[in-house]
Design a protein around this motif. Structure first.
Motif, PDB file in Angstrom:
ATOM      1  N   LYS A  63       0.838  -1.197   0.000  1.00 40.19           N
ATOM      2  CA  LYS A  63       0.000   0.000   0.000  1.00 40.19           C
ATOM      3  C   LYS A  63       0.871   1.244   0.000  1.00 40.19           C
ATOM      4  O   LYS A  63       1.960   1.271   0.580  1.00 40.19           O
ATOM      5  N   LEU A  64       0.361   2.276  -0.668  1.00 43.05           N
ATOM      6  CA  LEU A  64       1.038   3.568  -0.730  1.00 43.05           C
ATOM      7  C   LEU A  64       0.034   4.667  -0.466  1.00 43.05           C
ATOM      8  O   LEU A  64      -1.009   4.743  -1.128  1.00 43.05           O
ATOM      9  N   HIS A  65       0.338   5.517   0.518  1.00 40.97           N
ATOM     10  CA  HIS A  65      -0.441   6.734   0.759  1.00 40.97           C
ATOM     11  C   HIS A  65       0.393   7.905   0.297  1.00 40.97           C
ATOM     12  O   HIS A  65       1.511   8.116   0.769  1.00 40.97           O
ATOM     13  N   ASP A  66      -0.131   8.654  -0.652  1.00 38.61           N
ATOM     14  CA  ASP A  66       0.597   9.781  -1.237  1.00 38.61           C
ATOM     15  C   ASP A  66      -0.061  11.078  -0.792  1.00 38.61           C
ATOM     16  O   ASP A  66      -1.064  11.517  -1.356  1.00 38.61           O
ATOM     17  N   GLY A  67       0.500  11.680   0.244  1.00 43.46           N
ATOM     18  CA  GLY A  67      -0.008  12.948   0.733  1.00 43.46           C
ATOM     19  C   GLY A  67       1.140  13.884   1.031  1.00 43.46           C
ATOM     20  O   GLY A  67       2.242  13.752   0.496  1.00 43.46           O
ATOM     21  N   TYR A  79       9.220  -3.400 -12.052  1.00 41.20           N
ATOM     22  CA  TYR A  79       7.915  -3.063 -12.628  1.00 41.20           C
ATOM     23  C   TYR A  79       7.116  -2.423 -11.497  1.00 41.20           C
ATOM     24  O   TYR A  79       7.033  -2.983 -10.414  1.00 41.20           O
ATOM     25  N   PRO A  80       6.535  -1.233 -11.694  1.00 44.75           N
ATOM     26  CA  PRO A  80       5.860  -0.544 -10.589  1.00 44.75           C
ATOM     27  C   PRO A  80       4.768  -1.395  -9.954  1.00 44.75           C
ATOM     28  O   PRO A  80       3.962  -2.007 -10.669  1.00 44.75           O
ATOM     29  N   VAL A  81       4.764  -1.441  -8.633  1.00 45.59           N
ATOM     30  CA  VAL A  81       3.753  -2.231  -7.931  1.00 45.59           C
ATOM     31  C   VAL A  81       2.524  -1.393  -7.594  1.00 45.59           C
ATOM     32  O   VAL A  81       1.573  -1.906  -7.004  1.00 45.59           O
ATOM     33  N   PHE A  82       2.530  -0.117  -7.981  1.00 50.52           N
ATOM     34  CA  PHE A  82       1.362   0.737  -7.766  1.00 50.52           C
ATOM     35  C   PHE A  82       0.855   1.203  -9.126  1.00 50.52           C
ATOM     36  O   PHE A  82       1.605   1.786  -9.910  1.00 50.52           O
ATOM     37  N   ASP A  83      -0.423   0.971  -9.413  1.00 47.72           N
ATOM     38  CA  ASP A  83      -0.958   1.211 -10.747  1.00 47.72           C
ATOM     39  C   ASP A  83      -1.341   2.665 -11.004  1.00 47.72           C
ATOM     40  O   ASP A  83      -1.643   3.019 -12.144  1.00 47.72           O
ATOM     41  N   ARG A  84      -1.321   3.493  -9.963  1.00 51.82           N
ATOM     42  CA  ARG A  84      -1.797   4.855 -10.173  1.00 51.82           C
ATOM     43  C   ARG A  84      -0.894   5.645 -11.124  1.00 51.82           C
ATOM     44  O   ARG A  84      -1.274   6.706 -11.613  1.00 51.82           O
ATOM     45  N   LEU A 130      11.907   4.274 -24.345  1.00 52.61           N
ATOM     46  CA  LEU A 130      12.674   5.027 -23.357  1.00 52.61           C
ATOM     47  C   LEU A 130      12.221   4.672 -21.946  1.00 52.61           C
ATOM     48  O   LEU A 130      11.016   4.483 -21.707  1.00 52.61           O
ATOM     49  N   PRO A 131      13.141   4.567 -20.993  1.00 52.52           N
ATOM     50  CA  PRO A 131      12.746   4.305 -19.607  1.00 52.52           C
ATOM     51  C   PRO A 131      11.847   5.413 -19.047  1.00 52.52           C
ATOM     52  O   PRO A 131      11.792   6.534 -19.593  1.00 52.52           O
ATOM     53  N   LEU A 132      11.161   5.083 -17.966  1.00 53.58           N
ATOM     54  CA  LEU A 132      10.321   6.042 -17.237  1.00 53.58           C
ATOM     55  C   LEU A 132      10.999   6.316 -15.901  1.00 53.58           C
ATOM     56  O   LEU A 132      11.055   5.444 -15.039  1.00 53.58           O
ATOM     57  N   VAL A 133      11.499   7.536 -15.721  1.00 54.98           N
ATOM     58  CA  VAL A 133      12.235   7.893 -14.500  1.00 54.98           C
ATOM     59  C   VAL A 133      11.818   9.291 -14.079  1.00 54.98           C
ATOM     60  O   VAL A 133      12.060  10.267 -14.797  1.00 54.98           O
ATOM     61  N   GLY A 134      11.164   9.390 -12.925  1.00 57.37           N
ATOM     62  CA  GLY A 134      10.754  10.701 -12.437  1.00 57.37           C
ATOM     63  C   GLY A 134       9.497  10.607 -11.601  1.00 57.37           C
ATOM     64  O   GLY A 134       9.236   9.597 -10.945  1.00 57.37           O
ATOM     65  N   ARG A 135       8.687  11.676 -11.633  1.00 57.38           N
ATOM     66  CA  ARG A 135       7.470  11.732 -10.828  1.00 57.38           C
ATOM     67  C   ARG A 135       6.485  10.657 -11.271  1.00 57.38           C
ATOM     68  O   ARG A 135       6.324  10.393 -12.461  1.00 57.38           O
ATOM     69  N   LEU A 136       5.803  10.065 -10.295  1.00 52.80           N
ATOM     70  CA  LEU A 136       4.895   8.959 -10.560  1.00 52.80           C
ATOM     71  C   LEU A 136       3.808   9.344 -11.552  1.00 52.80           C
ATOM     72  O   LEU A 136       3.492   8.594 -12.477  1.00 52.80           O
ATOM     73  N   ASN A 137       3.219  10.513 -11.364  1.00 54.54           N
ATOM     74  CA  ASN A 137       2.177  10.996 -12.269  1.00 54.54           C
ATOM     75  C   ASN A 137       2.059  12.510 -12.121  1.00 54.54           C
ATOM     76  O   ASN A 137       2.676  13.098 -11.221  1.00 54.54           O
ATOM     77  N   PRO A 138       1.291  13.186 -12.974  1.00 58.63           N
ATOM     78  CA  PRO A 138       1.219  14.650 -12.910  1.00 58.63           C
ATOM     79  C   PRO A 138       0.670  15.202 -11.605  1.00 58.63           C
ATOM     80  O   PRO A 138       0.893  16.373 -11.289  1.00 58.63           O
ATOM     81  N   ALA A 139      -0.071  14.384 -10.838  1.00 50.98           N
ATOM     82  CA  ALA A 139      -0.727  14.882  -9.632  1.00 50.98           C
ATOM     83  C   ALA A 139       0.146  14.793  -8.385  1.00 50.98           C
ATOM     84  O   ALA A 139      -0.252  15.276  -7.330  1.00 50.98           O
ATOM     85  N   HIS A 165       7.417 -12.234  -8.058  1.00 49.67           N
ATOM     86  CA  HIS A 165       7.804 -11.057  -8.828  1.00 49.67           C
ATOM     87  C   HIS A 165       6.561 -10.231  -9.104  1.00 49.67           C
ATOM     88  O   HIS A 165       5.521 -10.783  -9.493  1.00 49.67           O
ATOM     89  N   GLY A 166       6.631  -8.923  -8.892  1.00 50.26           N
ATOM     90  CA  GLY A 166       5.517  -8.027  -9.128  1.00 50.26           C
ATOM     91  C   GLY A 166       5.292  -7.771 -10.598  1.00 50.26           C
ATOM     92  O   GLY A 166       5.992  -8.320 -11.448  1.00 50.26           O
ATOM     93  N   PRO A 167       4.265  -6.972 -10.927  1.00 51.30           N
ATOM     94  CA  PRO A 167       3.601  -5.998 -10.073  1.00 51.30           C
ATOM     95  C   PRO A 167       2.586  -6.538  -9.064  1.00 51.30           C
ATOM     96  O   PRO A 167       2.119  -5.776  -8.215  1.00 51.30           O
ATOM     97  N   ALA A 168       2.182  -7.775  -9.131  1.00 53.08           N
ATOM     98  CA  ALA A 168       1.258  -8.305  -8.121  1.00 53.08           C
ATOM     99  C   ALA A 168       1.901  -8.213  -6.743  1.00 53.08           C
ATOM    100  O   ALA A 168       3.103  -8.445  -6.585  1.00 53.08           O
ATOM    101  N   THR A 169       1.091  -7.877  -5.749  1.00 51.11           N
ATOM    102  CA  THR A 169       1.586  -7.826  -4.368  1.00 51.11           C
ATOM    103  C   THR A 169       0.873  -8.824  -3.462  1.00 51.11           C
ATOM    104  O   THR A 169       1.313  -9.043  -2.340  1.00 51.11           O
ATOM    105  N   ARG A 170      -0.212  -9.431  -3.950  1.00 52.48           N
ATOM    106  CA  ARG A 170      -0.961 -10.409  -3.163  1.00 52.48           C
ATOM    107  C   ARG A 170      -0.838 -11.791  -3.792  1.00 52.48           C
ATOM    108  O   ARG A 170      -0.801 -11.923  -5.014  1.00 52.48           O
ATOM    109  N   PRO A 171      -0.830 -12.839  -2.984  1.00 49.62           N
ATOM    110  CA  PRO A 171      -0.700 -14.199  -3.531  1.00 49.62           C
ATOM    111  C   PRO A 171      -1.955 -14.637  -4.260  1.00 49.62           C
ATOM    112  O   PRO A 171      -3.040 -14.067  -4.080  1.00 49.62           O
TER     113      PRO A 171
END
Length: 520
Positions: free
Chosen positions: A208-212, A236-241, A342-351, A496-502
């Motif tokens: 889980k990730l809380h982004d505040g 591979y990002p484990v958070f889909d947002r 090209l790789p993705l490196v930086g802020r997760l998303n615009p928000a 191996h992710g992105p899945a985090t639950r079995p």
């Protein structure tokens, strides 16, 4: 010797075990300036860079550090990436290809400095890198890459003489590149981080990730870390947002390792995209009369193709091309490819301003990982970012040339999300010991694996990431999701992710399997 009789662990893991070197506890509760999620080259090196700039850092790893993709790589550190520069110039422009080259050259120089600072035996060697073709039909493509790489600023030169034991039609050579033992390097990096006060936690899968204003990550056990900034360095990002899953495809590749007499061992690093990709390089061994040969190739989509066949094809190729090789290890690795190359490196998303990610290195995670660690550190410390930061920004808009890749990737995912449910399944009774398959049982589809003693283990066949149907990898005896590359053990636990639950367990029949002879 068959591939089944080879050691199925990565050679790097066997030759640099973590036991007695680094042992870190599971997460309970902690707080820091930055929490880094992921214990591969991006995560460890980002933590190292941040700590040297005065940040208080916590690093959280789902399993053991340096044991996932970074511990299974071929560990080439080079700016010569096959036919990347002609592809980037065609899909984007020459300026993009030049920025990519500058970022990779900068990464090589920086990594050499890190290795020197650590002063550890990591098998560091300076060698030339080659991209080659065997067929004369491929020479125009090689010449196009030569022009594009030179225009990007790389001092490549065309050659026909190489130290491979078979002829080539042509090759590009780039001098002063590097290779090393990835696990020795990463374990040395982790030990240095611990000495510098970084808290490293292993066997702590973040779910889980809380982004505040203050970020917070939580593990499957409910433990948390709070920090103003979060770095997602999980391959591979484990958070889909982030939406990255819509722009990433996954390829798996098999790896072989064995020894050669030192006088037969190539002195450079080699790559061709012929024959479903062939990559090779050598490394030191304790026996000074022999060198380790590492060969990779046979790219395939997880769960989509026969992994056992890939191992056999690569084994046959290696034994023909390198007579006398004594193969000892076989394993597989996994890479994420973005739809625009090209790789993705930086802020997760615009928000968000507090969560960053790095992914999509397309098989070049060593140089790309160093580049990403430096770039993420610049983001987090407010330092001026290098000019190449814009070509890696995850928030960049898809270009016209990317549209076909995006549509193709989404169609592929849709095929496995919907189409796989229309296929007929084998009866459970036909499953032999040691085999797995998605089967029909009591009117539902399950991921079924028959243990050697005949007992059946049933799991939900839906990947816990986005619900695609998993498939059984017969070579590694694991469940693989073809949509985004998640992998699960036969008991359903996440490998191996992105899945985090079995995968969810299902009630299985109690009677043992009765084979043709009437017994288990």
């Amino acid at each position: 010797m068959s591939t089944e009789s080879l050691n199925h662990r990565s050679y790097w893991a066997d030759s640099a075990p973590a036991t007695g070197t680094t042992t870190f506890p599971a997460l309970r509760e902690d707080s820091a300036d930055v929490v880094v999620v992921g214990g591969g080259i991006v995560g460890l090196l980002t933590a190292w860079e941040l700590t040297r700039r005065g940040a208080d850092v916590v690093l959280v790893e789902a399993g053991r550090i340096a044991s996932a993709v970074s511990g299974r790589t071929s560990a080439k550190v080079t700016a010569l990436h096959g036919f990347t520069y002609s592809s980037l110039a065609e899909r984007h422009d020459e300026a993009t290809a030049e920025l990519y080259a500058r970022s990779q050259v900068d990464a090589l120089r920086h990594l050499a400095g890190v290795v020197d600072t650590l002063d550890a035996d990591v098998g560091w060697e300076r060698v030339p890198a080659y991209s080659y073709v065997e067929s004369a039909r491929e020479l125009p493509r090689l010449q196009a890459e030569e022009r594009a790489a030179a225009a990007a600023g790389l001092p490549v030169r065309a050659v026909t003489e190489v130290d491979l034991p078979f002829p080539v039609a042509g090759a590009l050579r780039l001098d002063d590149q590097y290779q090393f033992h990835p696990r020795r390097f990463l374990l040395a990096l982790a030990a240095d981080l611990a000495r510098r006060g970084v808290r490293i936690y292993e066997n702590s899968r973040v779910v889980k990730l809380h982004d505040g204003a203050v970020g917070r990550v939580a593990t499957a056990d409910g433990a948390t870390v709070t920090a103003p900034d979060v770095v997602v360095a999980t391959h591979y990002p484990v958070f889909d947002r982030s939406g990255a899953f819509a722009r990433l495809s996954v390829r798996r590749e098999v790896v072989l390792a064995g020894s050669l007499p030192v006088d037969r061992a190539p002195g450079g690093m080699y790559l061709t995209f012929e024959d479903r990709t062939r990559s090779m390089r050598c490394a030191p061994l304790p026996d000074p009369g022999r060198r380790l040969l590492v060969v990779t190739g046979e790219k395939f989509t997880p769960g989509e193709e026969d992994a056992a066949g890939a191992f056999h094809r690569l084994t046959d190729w290696a034994r023909v091309r390198f007579p006398g090789v004594r193969l000892s290890h076989r394993w597989a690795t996994q890479d994420a490819f973005s739809t625009d190359g090209l790789p993705l490196v930086g802020r997760l998303n615009p928000a968000t301003r507090h969560v960053l990610l790095a992914t999509g290195f397309a098989g070049w995670g060593m140089s790309g990982g160093v580049m990403a660690a430096r770039l993420l550190t610049d983001y987090l410390t407010g330092r001026p970012r290098p000019p190449w930061s814009r070509i890696y920004d995850p928030r960049r808009l898809p270009g016209f040339s990317e549209a076909g890749e995006l549509l193709g990737h989404q169609a592929f995912v849709a095929k496995h999300f919907v189409g796989d449910r229309l296929h007929s399944d084998p009866p459970l009774a036909e499953l032999a010991p040691g085999e797995g398959a998605v089967v029909e049982y009591e009117g539902e589809r399950h991921a079924a694996y028959r243990e050697p003693d005949g007992r059946v283990r049933l799991l939900s066949a839906r990947c816990t990431h986005l619900g695609c149907l998993v498939r059984f990898d017969d070579a590694e005896r694991e469940w693989a999701c073809p949509c985004h590359g998640s992998r699960f053990a036969v008991d359903g636990s996440v490998l191996h992710g992105p899945a985090t639950r079995p995968l969810e367990a299902r009630e299985a029949p109690a009677e043992p399997f009765e084979g043709p002879g009437g017994g288990p």
